[in-house]
Scaffold this active site. Sequence first.
Site, PDB file in Angstrom:
ATOM      1  N   ALA A 130      33.501  42.101   1.067  1.00 29.78           N
ATOM      2  CA  ALA A 130      32.439  41.541   0.230  1.00 29.78           C
ATOM      3  C   ALA A 130      33.000  40.907  -1.036  1.00 29.78           C
ATOM      4  O   ALA A 130      33.993  41.370  -1.596  1.00 29.78           O
ATOM      5  CB  ALA A 130      31.454  42.644  -0.140  1.00 29.78           C
TER       6      ALA A 130
ATOM      7  N   ARG B 279       0.806  -1.224   0.000  1.00 20.89           N
ATOM      8  CA  ARG B 279       0.000   0.000   0.000  1.00 20.89           C
ATOM      9  C   ARG B 279       0.842   1.279   0.000  1.00 20.89           C
ATOM     10  O   ARG B 279       0.343   2.360  -0.255  1.00 20.89           O
ATOM     11  CB  ARG B 279      -0.941  -0.012   1.220  1.00 20.89           C
ATOM     12  CG  ARG B 279      -2.079  -1.025   1.092  1.00 20.89           C
ATOM     13  CD  ARG B 279      -2.777  -1.283   2.415  1.00 20.89           C
ATOM     14  NE  ARG B 279      -2.033  -2.208   3.271  1.00 20.89           N
ATOM     15  CZ  ARG B 279      -2.418  -2.593   4.487  1.00 20.89           C
ATOM     16  NH1 ARG B 279      -3.531  -2.111   5.003  1.00 20.89           N
ATOM     17  NH2 ARG B 279      -1.685  -3.449   5.188  1.00 20.89           N
TER      18      ARG B 279
ATOM     19  N   ASN C 164       0.546   2.131   7.007  1.00 15.96           N
ATOM     20  CA  ASN C 164       0.409   1.261   5.837  1.00 15.96           C
ATOM     21  C   ASN C 164       0.473   1.962   4.490  1.00 15.96           C
ATOM     22  O   ASN C 164       0.657   1.319   3.480  1.00 15.96           O
ATOM     23  CB  ASN C 164      -0.898   0.465   5.936  1.00 15.96           C
ATOM     24  CG  ASN C 164      -0.876  -0.475   7.134  1.00 15.96           C
ATOM     25  OD1 ASN C 164       0.063  -1.243   7.305  1.00 15.96           O
ATOM     26  ND2 ASN C 164      -1.891  -0.385   7.979  1.00 15.96           N
TER      27      ASN C 164
END
Length: 504
Positions: free
Chosen positions: A387, A20, A235
């Site tokens: 940066a 399932r 399940n």
Amino acid sequence: MSPQQAVAAVVVLAAGQGTRMRSTTPKVLHEMGGRSMLGHVLAATGPLGAGTTLVVVGAGREAVAEHLAAVAPGARPVVQEEQRGSGHAAAVALAAAPDLTGPVLLVNGDAPLLRPETVTALVEAHRAAGAVLTVLTAEVEDPTGLGRVVRDASGAVTGIVEERDATPEQRAITEVNAGVYVGDAAALRRALARIDQDNDQGELYLTDAVGLLVGDGEPVAGAVAEDPDDVLGCNDQREVAARRRTLNDRVLDGLMRAGVTVVDPATTWVDVTASVAAGARLLPGVQLHGTTSVGAGAVVGPDTTLVDTGVGEGASVVRSHCLGSVVGPGATVGPFSYLRPGTDLSRGAKVGAFVETKNARVGEDSKVPHLSYVGDATIGRGANVGAATVFVNYDGVTKHHTTIGDHVRIGSDTMLVAPVTVGDGAYTAAGSVITHDVPPGAMGVARAAQRNVAGWVRRRRPGTAAAQAAAAATGPAEDAAGARPVTGGDGADRPTEPDGNHDQ
Ligand code: UD1
Ligand code: CA
């Protein structure tokens, strides 16, 4: 079995197809809260201290056995060649341990919410009842799909009937079989030898052992679980999601009770293996996985995923993704940064916005505030990386290391071509490609000198807004300067330079 062992063996039934689930992954390997379903079952039964743990494997047996070796090396896989039902699986396990005697815990492998206290209570009830078999049951609102527990007028368990084989009256029963049992090994062997396939699925049902032993006049008991959530099986994919949610709710409940602030429990996911100290704050959209730990006073989130990452006291991690990293006490990360394995930020360090790090140690109070890549690096204390700096660590074949000393200032847009070392207190000029070591206290400059071509806009872009702005700024004098190019220096000795260190 030693006296302190509650049961002689634990048998986990994990051979089922899990049809399932409609998944190529064996059912019991589906993950929730940082463990497989099988892992959760083993964690719940581990405290029993059973000398023997058998895991019945069948569907996807290689994958399940491999997983078992990783998470529970002491457990032994037992192969059920053909999946003929839960009763057959139990019989195969007992046949693989012919010398086993005494109480045995049998448990479905798809019960991820089972907790040690529930298992212990079942074993205790079994002992107190003096039964040969005790079934864990639960009272549930919706028993759909589960085996019903049938009791006689005196309340004694007489059997378990699967839903598809049940009469309408039996279907109305709301006490269900949890799929967890304690049975005497000898009694189980006797009963399992007699079960048949006379049911709707044509399978050998473990649950039929209950009715058989009752029929023999043997004492069989039922123990009702305190929390019905504990016994919920799994399940299909919808149930996996529902169990995962319940498991997470339990983890968050525990954290909140202990003093952790969870701003939005609906979007916060914490593995059972992670830890969060009292006084920490988890903002919406946080996921804490694996061995992640968060210290007191730390703030994580919003929208942050931490995997196997340690966050120190008072640190903050904002909108970032961190794997196998250490964020030291008071350190800050983000927003929007990516810390890869081996990142180690010392106390008070900062990794700001849009920074990627890997195998990088950033010393105390050092900062990498913006838009940088820091790979294979050691950075000392009090340094600043401007940066858009890149630690150029890869030559196409091999990775190389970069070492940055204490109080270094790396200018913006520096390429640090590893292997290279920048000494204590040194600077690099913005825009440099640093291929040679920079000694302590030196300024490393590695960029082309600037050249200004005077009057270029007036000549080459006449009539543009730029030309008009230039004319307004310089007046007719600029014309006088004509086309004479003016060449500047490299700028490294100007007082406002060199760092271009964007550290605010
Ligand atoms: C089972 C119980 C049901 C109970 C429910 C609780 C039976 C017959 N029914 O139903 O009463 O309410 O669990 O969740 O047991 N397995 C094997 N080999 C096999 C078949 C199954 O190892 O040949 C294992 C599965 O991997 C699983 C467990 O046994 O872990 C139970 O099988 P499953 O098919 O999930 O049974 P349910 O229909 O859920
Ligand atoms: Ca099941």
